[in-house]
Structure formats: C-alpha cells, structure tokens
Design a protein around this motif. Structure first.
Motif, PDB file in Angstrom:
ATOM      1  N   LYS A   6     -17.666   8.114  -0.524  1.00  0.00           N
ATOM      2  CA  LYS A   6     -16.333   7.767   0.276  1.00  0.00           C
ATOM      3  C   LYS A   6     -15.297   8.166  -0.595  1.00  0.00           C
ATOM      4  O   LYS A   6     -15.424   8.036  -1.873  1.00  0.00           O
ATOM      5  CB  LYS A   6     -16.239   6.535   0.985  1.00  0.00           C
ATOM      6  N   TYR A   7     -14.167   8.502  -0.092  1.00  0.00           N
ATOM      7  CA  TYR A   7     -12.724   8.973  -0.749  1.00  0.00           C
ATOM      8  C   TYR A   7     -11.917   7.732  -0.362  1.00  0.00           C
ATOM      9  O   TYR A   7     -11.992   7.377   0.856  1.00  0.00           O
ATOM     10  CB  TYR A   7     -12.449  10.386  -0.525  1.00  0.00           C
ATOM     11  N   TYR A   8     -11.021   7.702  -1.237  1.00  0.00           N
ATOM     12  CA  TYR A   8      -9.957   6.547  -0.735  1.00  0.00           C
ATOM     13  C   TYR A   8      -8.635   6.883  -0.849  1.00  0.00           C
ATOM     14  O   TYR A   8      -8.189   7.560  -2.132  1.00  0.00           O
ATOM     15  CB  TYR A   8     -10.415   5.095  -1.768  1.00  0.00           C
ATOM     16  N   THR A   9      -7.880   6.679   0.044  1.00  0.00           N
ATOM     17  CA  THR A   9      -6.534   7.193   0.225  1.00  0.00           C
ATOM     18  C   THR A   9      -5.509   5.876  -0.058  1.00  0.00           C
ATOM     19  O   THR A   9      -5.752   4.824   0.675  1.00  0.00           O
ATOM     20  CB  THR A   9      -6.023   7.735   1.708  1.00  0.00           C
ATOM     21  N   VAL A  10      -4.678   5.874  -0.849  1.00  0.00           N
ATOM     22  CA  VAL A  10      -3.770   4.686  -1.323  1.00  0.00           C
ATOM     23  C   VAL A  10      -2.401   5.214  -1.085  1.00  0.00           C
ATOM     24  O   VAL A  10      -1.777   6.122  -1.845  1.00  0.00           O
ATOM     25  CB  VAL A  10      -3.942   4.348  -2.846  1.00  0.00           C
ATOM     26  N   TRP A  11      -1.921   4.653   0.285  1.00  0.00           N
ATOM     27  CA  TRP A  11      -0.406   5.186   0.343  1.00  0.00           C
ATOM     28  C   TRP A  11       0.649   4.230  -0.350  1.00  0.00           C
ATOM     29  O   TRP A  11       1.513   4.696  -0.934  1.00  0.00           O
ATOM     30  CB  TRP A  11      -0.164   5.062   1.899  1.00  0.00           C
ATOM     31  N   VAL A  12       0.097   3.053  -0.496  1.00  0.00           N
ATOM     32  CA  VAL A  12       1.217   2.179  -1.001  1.00  0.00           C
ATOM     33  C   VAL A  12       0.195   1.363  -2.001  1.00  0.00           C
ATOM     34  O   VAL A  12      -0.600   0.693  -1.837  1.00  0.00           O
ATOM     35  CB  VAL A  12       1.604   1.107  -0.289  1.00  0.00           C
ATOM     36  N   GLY A  13       0.561   1.424  -3.532  1.00  0.00           N
ATOM     37  CA  GLY A  13      -0.066   0.741  -4.584  1.00  0.00           C
ATOM     38  C   GLY A  13       0.563   1.000  -5.611  1.00  0.00           C
ATOM     39  O   GLY A  13       1.715   1.551  -6.055  1.00  0.00           O
ATOM     40  N   HIS A  14      -0.044   0.751  -6.982  1.00  0.00           N
ATOM     41  CA  HIS A  14       0.497   0.888  -8.158  1.00  0.00           C
ATOM     42  C   HIS A  14       0.933   2.488  -8.484  1.00  0.00           C
ATOM     43  O   HIS A  14       1.708   3.025  -8.697  1.00  0.00           O
ATOM     44  CB  HIS A  14      -0.407   0.415  -9.474  1.00  0.00           C
ATOM     45  N   GLU A  15      -0.391   3.375  -8.196  1.00  0.00           N
ATOM     46  CA  GLU A  15      -0.210   4.822  -8.195  1.00  0.00           C
ATOM     47  C   GLU A  15      -0.594   5.385  -7.103  1.00  0.00           C
ATOM     48  O   GLU A  15      -1.970   5.624  -6.917  1.00  0.00           O
ATOM     49  CB  GLU A  15      -0.682   5.376  -9.509  1.00  0.00           C
ATOM     50  N   PRO A  16      -0.136   5.513  -5.939  1.00  0.00           N
ATOM     51  CA  PRO A  16      -0.427   6.346  -4.579  1.00  0.00           C
ATOM     52  C   PRO A  16      -1.253   7.543  -4.915  1.00  0.00           C
ATOM     53  O   PRO A  16      -0.778   8.381  -5.881  1.00  0.00           O
ATOM     54  CB  PRO A  16       0.781   6.601  -3.714  1.00  0.00           C
ATOM     55  N   GLY A  17      -2.257   8.020  -4.213  1.00  0.00           N
ATOM     56  CA  GLY A  17      -2.976   9.075  -4.288  1.00  0.00           C
ATOM     57  C   GLY A  17      -4.306   9.062  -3.576  1.00  0.00           C
ATOM     58  O   GLY A  17      -4.676   7.843  -2.735  1.00  0.00           O
ATOM     59  N   VAL A  18      -5.014  10.014  -3.741  1.00  0.00           N
ATOM     60  CA  VAL A  18      -6.628   9.990  -3.602  1.00  0.00           C
ATOM     61  C   VAL A  18      -7.577   9.837  -4.394  1.00  0.00           C
ATOM     62  O   VAL A  18      -7.495  10.431  -5.450  1.00  0.00           O
ATOM     63  CB  VAL A  18      -6.459  11.341  -2.620  1.00  0.00           C
ATOM     64  N   TYR A  19      -8.434   8.738  -4.446  1.00  0.00           N
ATOM     65  CA  TYR A  19      -9.242   8.660  -5.331  1.00  0.00           C
ATOM     66  C   TYR A  19     -10.764   8.536  -4.948  1.00  0.00           C
ATOM     67  O   TYR A  19     -11.214   8.321  -3.854  1.00  0.00           O
ATOM     68  CB  TYR A  19      -9.224   6.953  -5.878  1.00  0.00           C
ATOM     69  N   TRP A  22     -14.357   3.612  -5.282  1.00  0.00           N
ATOM     70  CA  TRP A  22     -13.731   2.251  -4.986  1.00  0.00           C
ATOM     71  C   TRP A  22     -13.036   1.514  -6.090  1.00  0.00           C
ATOM     72  O   TRP A  22     -12.114   0.973  -6.226  1.00  0.00           O
ATOM     73  CB  TRP A  22     -14.692   1.333  -4.329  1.00  0.00           C
ATOM     74  N   LYS A  23     -13.733   1.895  -7.112  1.00  0.00           N
ATOM     75  CA  LYS A  23     -13.423   1.210  -8.670  1.00  0.00           C
ATOM     76  C   LYS A  23     -11.763   1.622  -8.787  1.00  0.00           C
ATOM     77  O   LYS A  23     -11.018   1.011  -9.311  1.00  0.00           O
ATOM     78  CB  LYS A  23     -14.316   1.451  -9.818  1.00  0.00           C
ATOM     79  N   GLU A  24     -11.729   3.106  -8.657  1.00  0.00           N
ATOM     80  CA  GLU A  24     -10.438   3.556  -9.003  1.00  0.00           C
ATOM     81  C   GLU A  24      -9.429   3.053  -8.274  1.00  0.00           C
ATOM     82  O   GLU A  24      -8.159   2.991  -8.343  1.00  0.00           O
ATOM     83  CB  GLU A  24     -10.495   5.322  -8.802  1.00  0.00           C
ATOM     84  N   CYS A  25      -9.787   3.004  -6.780  1.00  0.00           N
ATOM     85  CA  CYS A  25      -9.004   2.715  -5.650  1.00  0.00           C
ATOM     86  C   CYS A  25      -8.379   1.185  -5.954  1.00  0.00           C
ATOM     87  O   CYS A  25      -7.350   0.833  -5.961  1.00  0.00           O
ATOM     88  CB  CYS A  25      -9.568   2.752  -4.465  1.00  0.00           C
ATOM     89  N   GLU A  26      -9.506   0.250  -6.174  1.00  0.00           N
ATOM     90  CA  GLU A  26      -9.155  -1.020  -6.764  1.00  0.00           C
ATOM     91  C   GLU A  26      -8.071  -1.257  -7.672  1.00  0.00           C
ATOM     92  O   GLU A  26      -7.330  -2.249  -7.643  1.00  0.00           O
ATOM     93  CB  GLU A  26     -10.572  -1.742  -6.911  1.00  0.00           C
ATOM     94  N   ILE A  27      -8.344  -0.519  -8.731  1.00  0.00           N
ATOM     95  CA  ILE A  27      -7.236  -0.607  -9.633  1.00  0.00           C
ATOM     96  C   ILE A  27      -5.857  -0.659  -9.225  1.00  0.00           C
ATOM     97  O   ILE A  27      -4.889  -1.254  -9.541  1.00  0.00           O
ATOM     98  CB  ILE A  27      -7.591   0.463 -10.827  1.00  0.00           C
ATOM     99  N   GLN A  28      -5.499   0.431  -8.200  1.00  0.00           N
ATOM    100  CA  GLN A  28      -4.432   0.603  -7.677  1.00  0.00           C
ATOM    101  C   GLN A  28      -3.709  -0.408  -6.595  1.00  0.00           C
ATOM    102  O   GLN A  28      -2.671  -0.300  -6.423  1.00  0.00           O
ATOM    103  CB  GLN A  28      -4.220   2.068  -7.205  1.00  0.00           C
ATOM    104  N   VAL A  29      -4.549  -1.084  -6.076  1.00  0.00           N
ATOM    105  CA  VAL A  29      -4.277  -1.862  -5.148  1.00  0.00           C
ATOM    106  C   VAL A  29      -4.345  -3.291  -5.424  1.00  0.00           C
ATOM    107  O   VAL A  29      -3.729  -4.228  -4.707  1.00  0.00           O
ATOM    108  CB  VAL A  29      -5.154  -1.780  -3.754  1.00  0.00           C
ATOM    109  N   LYS A  30      -5.205  -4.002  -6.506  1.00  0.00           N
ATOM    110  CA  LYS A  30      -5.469  -5.252  -6.530  1.00  0.00           C
ATOM    111  C   LYS A  30      -4.081  -5.839  -7.274  1.00  0.00           C
ATOM    112  O   LYS A  30      -3.569  -5.091  -8.084  1.00  0.00           O
ATOM    113  CB  LYS A  30      -6.851  -5.228  -7.714  1.00  0.00           C
ATOM    114  N   GLY A  31      -3.868  -6.892  -6.671  1.00  0.00           N
ATOM    115  CA  GLY A  31      -2.398  -7.454  -7.125  1.00  0.00           C
ATOM    116  C   GLY A  31      -1.210  -6.931  -6.565  1.00  0.00           C
ATOM    117  O   GLY A  31      -0.217  -7.375  -6.961  1.00  0.00           O
TER     118      GLY A  31
END
Length: 210
Positions: A6-19, A22-31
């Motif tokens: 799977k691939y993960y899109t982060v629209w709102v997070g520490h650094e929005p982007g496509v990851y 899940w580990k990379e995505c989690e870093i951007q959204v956790k907290g």
C-alpha cells in the motif's frame, strides 16, 4: 499469501506527501492534531489523491462538517453561480461529472459515467463544460470547483494527467482533446474560482459518495 503493498497519502501532517510504508506515514501523522491521511493500493492513485483536497477521500466527522448557509451573507460564496464536481469509482474507474446551480442546487448538466477515468480529469471536463455552456449567454457567471489541479489545467489550457490511453477510456480522451481545443480557440471571461471547502463545507455539486 503475500501482503499487498500500500501507499500512503498525507494531506495534513508534519510533512504532507506520499509515502511508501505505514512506518513513514505514521511518523508524519502521529501526535499531529487533525492529521488527514489515507492508504491506496497504487502509487498513481496516491499521487492523484495528494493533488486533490482530502475531503474527496475522507468522510468528515460530524463536528467538522460546515455549510455556507450558516454564514452571514457577506461571507458566503456567490450564490448566482455554478458549482462543478466529479466522482470516480476507483482511480482509474467509472467517472462522471456534473454542474449545479449554487442558489437552487438544481442540476444544470451531468455527463457519464465513463470507463477508465480519474477524478481530476472529471473535474477538468466539468469546468470546461460549464465555461462553454455560459461564456456567451452569461459571461460574468462564476464557476466554482474544489480542485486546484483542474483549475490549473484549465488556466494552462492543457491537462497534465498521467493516465494512459486504452480502448476502454478512448471516449474520455476524446472529450479531453475537445476540451483543450475549445480552450485554445475561445476567449472566455467567466471567473473560475476555488470553492473554499474549509469555510463553506461541501461543494453543492458533490456526489455524496465518500
């Protein structure tokens, strides 16, 4: 059985982007309060989603839903206008688009569904359809879209889709060619404006299938 990537899109997070993980995505959204993210089964789908607004892919919580109708008249969108939107079941998938009168929410036009399209293409075609319909009869009519990508394509008179032509989506590419040709050969004055989803809520032309 091999687990599907799977691939993960982060629209709102520490650094929005496509990851890619899940580990990379989690870093951007956790907290991160109010983080907006979603997984996709292909990189192309994740990239397309990142270029669109997150509310096209995520269901808003009830407390997050807003409506321009609750705002003072001075803060509302122009009511004598047309709002356009597209829907796509899959990416690519069955695509359709429509235009709606903002004041009355009457459906002015609808096209599709067509096989093998994307949401951004549908948004682009919807804007051009609205412009072509009113540029002579109502040249001052405002046209709202909630897609920055589609608005930029219209401004540049050219799509930048990465969708590959196939036999199934041939009708869609025919519409794209017609729309680009129309933009290149005609001068219009209708304002094409970004719908402010954060302030006004869902665009009236939304298909309501999130």
């Amino acid at each position: 059985m091999t687990k599907k990537k799977k691939y993960y899109t982060v629209w709102v997070g520490h650094e929005p982007g496509v990851y890619d993980t899940w580990k990379e995505c989690e870093i951007q959204v956790k907290g991160f309060e109010g983080a907006k993210f979603k997984s996709f089964e292909s990189l192309k789908e994740a990239d397309e989603a990142f270029l669109s607004h997150w509310d096209k892919y995520l269901v808003k919580k009830k407390e997050e839903q807003v409506s321009y109708k609750t705002l003072p008249p001075s803060e509302q969108p122009i009511l004598d206008s047309i709002a356009v939107d597209a829907a796509c079941s899959g990416n690519p998938g069955k695509m359709e688009y429509q235009g709606v009168d903002v004041r009355t929410e009457y459906q002015v036009f609808h096209h599709g569904p067509l096989e093998g399209g994307t949401n951004n293409i549908g948004e682009f075609l919807a804007i051009v359809h609205a412009i072509a319909s009113f540029y002579k009869t109502n040249p001052e009519l405002t046209i709202y879209s909630d897609s920055k990508t589609a608005i930029s394509w219209v401004k540049n008179k050219k799509t930048r889709t990465r969708l590959e032509p196939t036999e199934a989506n041939k009708p869609i590419f025919h519409l794209i060619q017609r729309a680009e040709k129309w933009l290149q050969e005609n001068t219009y004055h209708n304002p094409v404006v970004k719908w402010d989803s954060e302030k006004w809520g869902e665009i009236p032309a939304d298909f309501g299938r999130k």
